[in-house]
Design a protein around this motif. Sequence first.
Motif, short mmCIF file in Angstrom:
data_model
loop_
_atom_site.label_atom_id
_atom_site.label_comp_id
_atom_site.label_asym_id
_atom_site.label_seq_id
_atom_site.Cartn_x
_atom_site.Cartn_y
_atom_site.Cartn_z
N TRP A 45 21.72 13.08 2.49
CA TRP A 45 23.29 13.94 2.35
C TRP A 45 24.77 14.03 1.64
CZ3 TRP A 45 20.16 11.88 7.10
CH2 TRP A 45 21.17 10.72 7.79
N HIS A 115 24.65 19.39 1.79
CA HIS A 115 23.40 19.17 0.12
C HIS A 115 23.10 18.15 -0.14
CE1 HIS A 115 26.41 18.04 -2.71
NE2 HIS A 115 27.47 19.02 -1.34
N THR A 116 22.04 17.91 -0.47
CA THR A 116 21.24 16.92 -1.14
C THR A 116 21.03 16.58 -2.71
OG1 THR A 116 19.07 14.90 -0.16
CG2 THR A 116 18.66 17.75 -1.10
N ARG A 162 15.19 16.73 1.95
CA ARG A 162 15.47 18.06 2.86
C ARG A 162 15.84 18.50 4.33
NH1 ARG A 162 16.59 22.54 0.32
NH2 ARG A 162 17.20 24.27 1.52
N LEU A 190 22.31 31.02 2.05
CA LEU A 190 21.26 30.35 1.61
C LEU A 190 20.61 30.97 0.22
CD1 LEU A 190 19.68 27.04 3.13
CD2 LEU A 190 21.87 27.08 2.38
N GLU A 193 21.62 31.27 -2.93
CA GLU A 193 21.88 29.58 -3.17
C GLU A 193 22.73 29.14 -4.72
OE1 GLU A 193 19.09 25.78 -2.81
OE2 GLU A 193 18.50 27.24 -2.69
N LYS A 197 25.75 27.52 -5.09
CA LYS A 197 26.81 26.28 -5.73
C LYS A 197 27.92 26.55 -7.23
CE LYS A 197 22.24 25.42 -6.38
NZ LYS A 197 20.77 24.61 -6.28
N GLN A 206 21.06 20.43 -7.28
CA GLN A 206 21.05 19.92 -5.62
C GLN A 206 20.40 20.36 -5.27
OE1 GLN A 206 24.42 18.05 -4.24
NE2 GLN A 206 24.48 16.34 -5.83
N LEU A 208 21.20 22.84 -1.26
CA LEU A 208 21.69 23.09 -0.01
C LEU A 208 20.50 23.39 0.86
CD1 LEU A 208 23.88 25.52 -2.29
CD2 LEU A 208 24.57 23.87 -1.21
#
Length: 241
Positions: A45, A115-116, A162, A190, A193, A197, A206, A208
Motif C-alpha cells: 500500500w 493505492h498500490t 489489491r 473510483l 479512477e 489519478k 497504479q 486505486l
Amino acid sequence: MSTPALLRERRSVRHFTAADPGRERVAEVIEDAAWAPSGGNEQPWEVMALSPGECARLRDRFEQRTWAGLVPKVRTLLEAAVGGPLPMAEVGPRIHARIEVDGLVRGAPWALVVHTRPPAPPDPAALTEAGAWTRAALPPRWQAPASVAAFVSGPLDARVRRDSCVGFVLSLCLAAHARGLGTCIQYGYLAFEDELKATLGIDPRQALVAVVMLGWPDPESPINAAAIEGARRRPVPVEWR
C-alpha cells in the motif's frame, strides 16, 4: 477499547466538524494501519494524504458526480422505506434532498487516497528456471509450474496486492475509530479512477483502492446519530462442515 467493541462500534461518518485532526494524528493512524496483514508481507500500500483544503478541492470535483451515479440506489432505499415503487417525477426531488442533506461529506476531513504500486516485472529466465526445477525436483502434488508467472507477476499477484490494500483500508478505519476519529470510505470516487489519478498525479499504472475521509465526527449531525442508532448487521451465511 476492546477489540470486539472496536469492530462493533465503528460507523461511517459523513459529517465532520471544522476542526483539523492535524498531520501528526493522521500520521499515527496510518502507522498503526501498516500492521495490517498482506500477502507475503509485501505491504504493497501507498497513501496520498490530502489535508482539509486539498480534500475540499477533491470533493468539489468528484463527490456530486459520484452521487449522480448512485441515484438508482438511493431510489431503491426510498421505495423500500415507503413499501412500494415511486415514479421518478415524485421520488427525484426526494433523492436530491436526501443527497444534499445526508449524503454529501461536510466539515474539514482529510482524504487518504490508498493505492498500490505495480509489481516489478519478473525475470523471464528466472521463471523458466523455477518451473523446470519444480518439475524435476518436487513430488507431483507440488508441481504447478504453469502458475509460477501468475503468482509472481500475473493476475493472482495483482489480486493479492489489491486485496491486501483492502485490509489496510479497514485497519485505517479501526485505527481512526480507536482515537475518536470518524471515517467514510468513498468507493464511488473510483468510478473516475483515471481522472482521479491524473488529478492527483498518481502513476497511471497504479491501482486505486479507496478514498477514505477522516476527521472529527460532528456530534450534532442527525445522519451521524442515525448511523449509530440504526446500526445492524444481517446474520453471516456460514456453511459449517
